[in-house]
Design a protein around this motif. Sequence first.
Motif, PDB file in Angstrom:
ATOM      1  N   TYR A 188      22.564 -18.058  45.484  1.00  0.00           N
ATOM      2  CA  TYR A 188      22.289 -19.166  44.546  1.00  0.00           C
ATOM      3  C   TYR A 188      22.885 -18.665  43.091  1.00  0.00           C
ATOM      4  N   ALA A 189      23.024 -17.272  42.903  1.00  0.00           N
ATOM      5  CA  ALA A 189      23.332 -16.792  41.821  1.00  0.00           C
ATOM      6  C   ALA A 189      24.825 -16.869  41.377  1.00  0.00           C
ATOM      7  N   PHE A 190      25.592 -16.926  42.654  1.00  0.00           N
ATOM      8  CA  PHE A 190      27.307 -17.291  42.431  1.00  0.00           C
ATOM      9  C   PHE A 190      27.173 -18.795  42.209  1.00  0.00           C
ATOM     10  N   ALA A 191      26.415 -19.392  42.845  1.00  0.00           N
ATOM     11  CA  ALA A 191      26.587 -21.014  42.251  1.00  0.00           C
ATOM     12  C   ALA A 191      26.303 -21.207  41.125  1.00  0.00           C
ATOM     13  N   LEU A 192      25.120 -20.342  40.493  1.00  0.00           N
ATOM     14  CA  LEU A 192      24.818 -20.322  39.005  1.00  0.00           C
ATOM     15  C   LEU A 192      26.018 -20.192  38.091  1.00  0.00           C
ATOM     16  N   LEU A 193      26.721 -19.125  38.462  1.00  0.00           N
ATOM     17  CA  LEU A 193      27.818 -18.584  37.758  1.00  0.00           C
ATOM     18  C   LEU A 193      29.020 -19.563  37.783  1.00  0.00           C
ATOM     19  N   ALA A 194      29.330 -20.326  38.668  1.00  0.00           N
ATOM     20  CA  ALA A 194      30.275 -21.184  39.086  1.00  0.00           C
ATOM     21  C   ALA A 194      29.936 -22.420  37.915  1.00  0.00           C
ATOM     22  N   ALA A 195      28.744 -22.588  37.894  1.00  0.00           N
ATOM     23  CA  ALA A 195      28.214 -23.736  37.159  1.00  0.00           C
ATOM     24  C   ALA A 195      28.131 -23.573  35.487  1.00  0.00           C
ATOM     25  N   GLY A 196      28.416 -22.391  35.324  1.00  0.00           N
ATOM     26  CA  GLY A 196      28.543 -21.671  33.792  1.00  0.00           C
ATOM     27  C   GLY A 196      27.307 -21.385  33.265  1.00  0.00           C
ATOM     28  N   HIS A 197      25.987 -20.902  34.040  1.00  0.00           N
ATOM     29  CA  HIS A 197      24.640 -20.524  33.784  1.00  0.00           C
ATOM     30  C   HIS A 197      24.511 -19.017  33.439  1.00  0.00           C
ATOM     31  N   VAL A 198      25.251 -18.181  34.208  1.00  0.00           N
ATOM     32  CA  VAL A 198      25.279 -16.944  34.304  1.00  0.00           C
ATOM     33  C   VAL A 198      26.713 -16.494  34.023  1.00  0.00           C
ATOM     34  N   ASP A 199      26.854 -14.956  33.762  1.00  0.00           N
ATOM     35  CA  ASP A 199      28.148 -14.500  33.699  1.00  0.00           C
ATOM     36  C   ASP A 199      28.837 -13.629  34.692  1.00  0.00           C
ATOM     37  N   LEU A 200      28.014 -12.907  35.220  1.00  0.00           N
ATOM     38  CA  LEU A 200      28.364 -11.873  36.178  1.00  0.00           C
ATOM     39  C   LEU A 200      27.441 -11.737  37.471  1.00  0.00           C
ATOM     40  N   VAL A 201      28.054 -11.698  38.761  1.00  0.00           N
ATOM     41  CA  VAL A 201      27.184 -11.221  39.948  1.00  0.00           C
ATOM     42  C   VAL A 201      27.847 -10.177  40.485  1.00  0.00           C
ATOM     43  N   VAL A 202      27.172  -8.903  40.712  1.00  0.00           N
ATOM     44  CA  VAL A 202      27.494  -7.789  41.471  1.00  0.00           C
ATOM     45  C   VAL A 202      26.602  -7.670  42.515  1.00  0.00           C
ATOM     46  N   GLU A 203      27.335  -7.330  43.621  1.00  0.00           N
ATOM     47  CA  GLU A 203      26.688  -7.159  45.072  1.00  0.00           C
ATOM     48  C   GLU A 203      27.404  -5.991  45.763  1.00  0.00           C
ATOM     49  N   CYS A 204      26.581  -5.530  46.782  1.00  0.00           N
ATOM     50  CA  CYS A 204      27.150  -4.395  47.569  1.00  0.00           C
ATOM     51  C   CYS A 204      26.901  -4.718  48.863  1.00  0.00           C
ATOM     52  N   VAL A 211      30.084 -14.280  51.602  1.00  0.00           N
ATOM     53  CA  VAL A 211      30.685 -14.363  50.319  1.00  0.00           C
ATOM     54  C   VAL A 211      31.956 -15.608  50.517  1.00  0.00           C
ATOM     55  N   GLY A 212      32.273 -15.849  51.899  1.00  0.00           N
ATOM     56  CA  GLY A 212      33.401 -16.421  52.187  1.00  0.00           C
ATOM     57  C   GLY A 212      33.267 -18.107  51.529  1.00  0.00           C
ATOM     58  N   GLY A 213      32.216 -18.389  51.559  1.00  0.00           N
ATOM     59  CA  GLY A 213      32.137 -20.019  51.325  1.00  0.00           C
ATOM     60  C   GLY A 213      31.894 -19.957  49.369  1.00  0.00           C
ATOM     61  N   LEU A 214      31.684 -18.756  48.825  1.00  0.00           N
ATOM     62  CA  LEU A 214      31.313 -18.819  47.629  1.00  0.00           C
ATOM     63  C   LEU A 214      32.726 -18.458  46.521  1.00  0.00           C
ATOM     64  N   ILE A 215      33.535 -17.571  47.067  1.00  0.00           N
ATOM     65  CA  ILE A 215      34.881 -17.445  46.417  1.00  0.00           C
ATOM     66  C   ILE A 215      35.403 -18.371  46.015  1.00  0.00           C
ATOM     67  N   PRO A 216      35.784 -19.648  46.614  1.00  0.00           N
ATOM     68  CA  PRO A 216      36.567 -20.876  45.975  1.00  0.00           C
ATOM     69  C   PRO A 216      35.776 -21.310  45.151  1.00  0.00           C
ATOM     70  N   LEU A 217      34.307 -21.440  45.283  1.00  0.00           N
ATOM     71  CA  LEU A 217      33.316 -22.163  44.063  1.00  0.00           C
ATOM     72  C   LEU A 217      33.737 -21.541  42.623  1.00  0.00           C
ATOM     73  N   ILE A 218      33.715 -20.133  42.668  1.00  0.00           N
ATOM     74  CA  ILE A 218      34.038 -19.535  41.503  1.00  0.00           C
ATOM     75  C   ILE A 218      35.396 -19.610  40.924  1.00  0.00           C
ATOM     76  N   GLU A 219      36.315 -19.309  41.758  1.00  0.00           N
ATOM     77  CA  GLU A 219      37.683 -19.341  41.494  1.00  0.00           C
ATOM     78  C   GLU A 219      38.113 -20.911  40.916  1.00  0.00           C
TER      79      GLU A 219
END
Length: 258
Positions: A188-204, A211-219
Amino acid sequence: MLPDRSFFDRLADAAKAETLPRFRTGTSVVNKLEGGFDPVTEADQSAEAAIRRLIEDSFPEHGILGEEHGNIGLDREHVWVIDPIDGTRAFISGLPVWGTLIGLYRNGKAIMGLMDQPFTGERYFADGQKSIYRGPGGENVLSTRACDALSDAVLFTTSPHLYTGELKARFEALQAKVRLFRYGCDCYAFALLAAGHVDLVVECGLKPYDVGGLIPLIEQAGGVVTDWQGGPAEMGGEVIAAGSPELHAQALQMLRSR
């Protein structure tokens, strides 16, 4: 022939039919990890099975990389990457920040993707050119927000306890530079980034299906996603997503190994 938006909707709806009726119902949980806790539920398994059936019927020439039911045809031009419930810990805790992730890779590059949150009724979809939101607020094209300085940034990560050793030191140095940090939102954090609500998501420690479904959303919303060395993030590992190239460069400088 590539799938269209309606086919992704069919996949998300098939998963929703398996996950939503089991959410907040005390569904049974199985631990996949000896010596730790890596939960899986009947909802995970049945949702992925439903997604795979539709893909295999409509695109039998495509490969599939899934979390729960193994992989087929990973050397094919097109490969689907499926996480039926990203955020299973949130799911079993009744917290609606989990989601169904479905990505499509072409020659190893994520080109289309979807994140669906059935409980809130929000669906995020990247069609190859743009990212689209549908939910209680209607439908709109997504755009990441401009943020040029770490001191102005909002940072999300799933949990600071996942970092150890040098990774922990680098993450904490970055966290100390941002305006606000929050934990525990999974995909959900990645989706919020794509929508312009947050600025950075960092994971390990991510897997490709995380992450495969999320990369295109953000790019396709104008953001940047890489690993901590600045390379492709499609295979997971240590991942950073940023809403702007400028912010990505600043954060990457702090996370990159010397």
